[in-house]
Design a protein around this motif. Structure first.
Motif, PDB file in Angstrom:
ATOM      1  N   ASP A   1       0.830  -1.207   0.000  1.00 51.48           N
ATOM      2  CA  ASP A   1       0.000   0.000   0.000  1.00 51.48           C
ATOM      3  C   ASP A   1       0.867   1.261   0.000  1.00 51.48           C
ATOM      4  O   ASP A   1       2.099   1.181   0.080  1.00 51.48           O
ATOM      5  CB  ASP A   1      -1.020  -0.019   1.140  1.00 51.48           C
ATOM      6  N   SER A   2       0.226   2.402  -0.086  1.00 51.12           N
ATOM      7  CA  SER A   2       0.963   3.666  -0.216  1.00 51.12           C
ATOM      8  C   SER A   2       1.748   4.025   1.048  1.00 51.12           C
ATOM      9  O   SER A   2       2.627   4.880   1.009  1.00 51.12           O
ATOM     10  CB  SER A   2      -0.002   4.804  -0.570  1.00 51.12           C
ATOM     11  N   LYS A   3       1.459   3.358   2.155  1.00 46.74           N
ATOM     12  CA  LYS A   3       2.200   3.597   3.399  1.00 46.74           C
ATOM     13  C   LYS A   3       3.363   2.616   3.574  1.00 46.74           C
ATOM     14  O   LYS A   3       4.072   2.672   4.574  1.00 46.74           O
ATOM     15  CB  LYS A   3       1.250   3.513   4.583  1.00 46.74           C
ATOM     16  N   GLY A   4       3.515   1.682   2.627  1.00 43.91           N
ATOM     17  CA  GLY A   4       4.637   0.743   2.692  1.00 43.91           C
ATOM     18  C   GLY A   4       4.353  -0.560   3.402  1.00 43.91           C
ATOM     19  O   GLY A   4       5.283  -1.286   3.764  1.00 43.91           O
ATOM     20  N   THR A   5       3.080  -0.899   3.572  1.00 36.71           N
ATOM     21  CA  THR A   5       2.702  -2.150   4.226  1.00 36.71           C
ATOM     22  C   THR A   5       2.319  -3.191   3.179  1.00 36.71           C
ATOM     23  O   THR A   5       1.608  -2.886   2.219  1.00 36.71           O
ATOM     24  CB  THR A   5       1.502  -1.917   5.177  1.00 36.71           C
ATOM     25  N   VAL A   6       2.773  -4.421   3.379  1.00 32.92           N
ATOM     26  CA  VAL A   6       2.419  -5.518   2.476  1.00 32.92           C
ATOM     27  C   VAL A   6       0.951  -5.871   2.736  1.00 32.92           C
ATOM     28  O   VAL A   6       0.579  -6.201   3.867  1.00 32.92           O
ATOM     29  CB  VAL A   6       3.316  -6.755   2.715  1.00 32.92           C
ATOM     30  N   VAL A   7       0.118  -5.779   1.695  1.00 30.46           N
ATOM     31  CA  VAL A   7      -1.304  -6.110   1.840  1.00 30.46           C
ATOM     32  C   VAL A   7      -1.679  -7.377   1.068  1.00 30.46           C
ATOM     33  O   VAL A   7      -2.787  -7.880   1.203  1.00 30.46           O
ATOM     34  CB  VAL A   7      -2.217  -4.929   1.426  1.00 30.46           C
ATOM     35  N   HIS A   8      -0.747  -7.885   0.272  1.00 37.89           N
ATOM     36  CA  HIS A   8      -0.967  -9.138  -0.469  1.00 37.89           C
ATOM     37  C   HIS A   8       0.395  -9.756  -0.761  1.00 37.89           C
ATOM     38  O   HIS A   8       1.326  -9.052  -1.171  1.00 37.89           O
ATOM     39  CB  HIS A   8      -1.705  -8.853  -1.792  1.00 37.89           C
ATOM     40  N   ALA A   9       0.512 -11.060  -0.540  1.00 40.93           N
ATOM     41  CA  ALA A   9       1.736 -11.786  -0.860  1.00 40.93           C
ATOM     42  C   ALA A   9       1.360 -13.176  -1.351  1.00 40.93           C
ATOM     43  O   ALA A   9       0.681 -13.926  -0.641  1.00 40.93           O
ATOM     44  CB  ALA A   9       2.647 -11.885   0.357  1.00 40.93           C
ATOM     45  N   GLU A  10       1.758 -13.486  -2.567  1.00 39.72           N
ATOM     46  CA  GLU A  10       1.525 -14.822  -3.117  1.00 39.72           C
ATOM     47  C   GLU A  10       2.847 -15.381  -3.621  1.00 39.72           C
ATOM     48  O   GLU A  10       3.490 -14.792  -4.487  1.00 39.72           O
ATOM     49  CB  GLU A  10       0.518 -14.797  -4.272  1.00 39.72           C
ATOM     50  N   TYR A  11       3.225 -16.526  -3.092  1.00 42.71           N
ATOM     51  CA  TYR A  11       4.387 -17.276  -3.567  1.00 42.71           C
ATOM     52  C   TYR A  11       3.834 -18.460  -4.345  1.00 42.71           C
ATOM     53  O   TYR A  11       3.144 -19.305  -3.781  1.00 42.71           O
ATOM     54  CB  TYR A  11       5.229 -17.767  -2.390  1.00 42.71           C
ATOM     55  N   VAL A  12       4.108 -18.505  -5.647  1.00 41.67           N
ATOM     56  CA  VAL A  12       3.596 -19.588  -6.484  1.00 41.67           C
ATOM     57  C   VAL A  12       4.504 -20.800  -6.277  1.00 41.67           C
ATOM     58  O   VAL A  12       5.707 -20.728  -6.515  1.00 41.67           O
ATOM     59  CB  VAL A  12       3.545 -19.159  -7.968  1.00 41.67           C
ATOM     60  N   SER A  13       3.925 -21.907  -5.813  1.00 39.06           N
ATOM     61  CA  SER A  13       4.731 -23.058  -5.397  1.00 39.06           C
ATOM     62  C   SER A  13       5.499 -23.713  -6.552  1.00 39.06           C
ATOM     63  O   SER A  13       6.586 -24.231  -6.345  1.00 39.06           O
ATOM     64  CB  SER A  13       3.867 -24.090  -4.678  1.00 39.06           C
ATOM     65  N   GLU A  14       4.946 -23.711  -7.743  1.00 36.79           N
ATOM     66  CA  GLU A  14       5.654 -24.222  -8.935  1.00 36.79           C
ATOM     67  C   GLU A  14       5.932 -23.008  -9.824  1.00 36.79           C
ATOM     68  O   GLU A  14       5.005 -22.381 -10.332  1.00 36.79           O
ATOM     69  CB  GLU A  14       4.819 -25.264  -9.674  1.00 36.79           C
ATOM     70  N   ALA A  15       7.210 -22.702  -9.995  1.00 34.37           N
ATOM     71  CA  ALA A  15       7.616 -21.464 -10.679  1.00 34.37           C
ATOM     72  C   ALA A  15       7.148 -21.362 -12.120  1.00 34.37           C
ATOM     73  O   ALA A  15       7.141 -20.274 -12.682  1.00 34.37           O
ATOM     74  CB  ALA A  15       9.135 -21.303 -10.609  1.00 34.37           C
ATOM     75  N   THR A  16       6.732 -22.463 -12.716  1.00 35.88           N
ATOM     76  CA  THR A  16       6.259 -22.399 -14.108  1.00 35.88           C
ATOM     77  C   THR A  16       4.743 -22.215 -14.194  1.00 35.88           C
ATOM     78  O   THR A  16       4.195 -22.143 -15.293  1.00 35.88           O
ATOM     79  CB  THR A  16       6.677 -23.669 -14.889  1.00 35.88           C
TER      80      THR A  16
END
Length: 166
Positions: A135-150
């Protein structure tokens, strides 16, 4: 720590995973003209950070194009596509793609972003596929790590998070 595979082969991921609610870690990457870019350079805006292994692959190309299409309709959002590709390869891809709402950035120099966000793949010296919204204040509001990089990320979830961020 997320378990990441690349073509079903387990990868060693360097760095620590970021979590929703934490302050976004700073990083230094290179723009296509070799100038340094940090997270602070885009402060006071919502950032959708699309992380890809290489711009020259089909899924990465599609991911970059998808977020470019959506970026035009989201007010006050900066879309950053980060990979470990050389800035020259990114510039060539950008010149031929005609995309105008995405900035490609290179983490090839020292994997600053990859280590700060827990997406640097040690065996390949590439970045794992992931999407972050800050967000505009520098807080992570969404994080997705895709388990298979392809595989593709969840585009709609990331776009919704960017639209709802302030």
């Amino acid at each position: 720590m997320a378990k990441i595979t690349f073509k079903d082969n387990p990868m060693t991921v360097l760095g620590n995973e970021v979590e929703v609610g934490q302050k976004a870690p700073d990083f230094t990457v290179l723009a296509n003209d070799l100038s340094e870019v940090t997270l602070a350079d885009t402060e006071n805006r919502v950032r959708l950070i699309s992380v890809i292994p290489s711009i020259d692959t089909g899924v990465c190309d599609a991911q970059t194009r998808k977020f470019n299409e959506e970026a035009g309709s989201i007010e006050n959002v900066e879309v950053l596509t980060i990979s470990a590709d050389l800035p020259f390869a990114q510039r060539r891809w950008c010149a031929s793609s005609g995309l105008e709402h995405v900035q490609t950035l290179s983490d090839h120099k020292d994997l600053s972003f990859g280590k700060a966000y827990g997406v640097a793949l040690e065996e390949l010296r590439l970045l794992a596929r992931a999407v972050f919204v800050i967000d505009s204040k520098g807080t992570v509001v969404h994080a997705e790590y895709v388990s298979e990089a392809t595989n593709h990320p969840d585009y709609e979830q990331a776009i919704t998070a960017a639209k709802n961020a302030k």
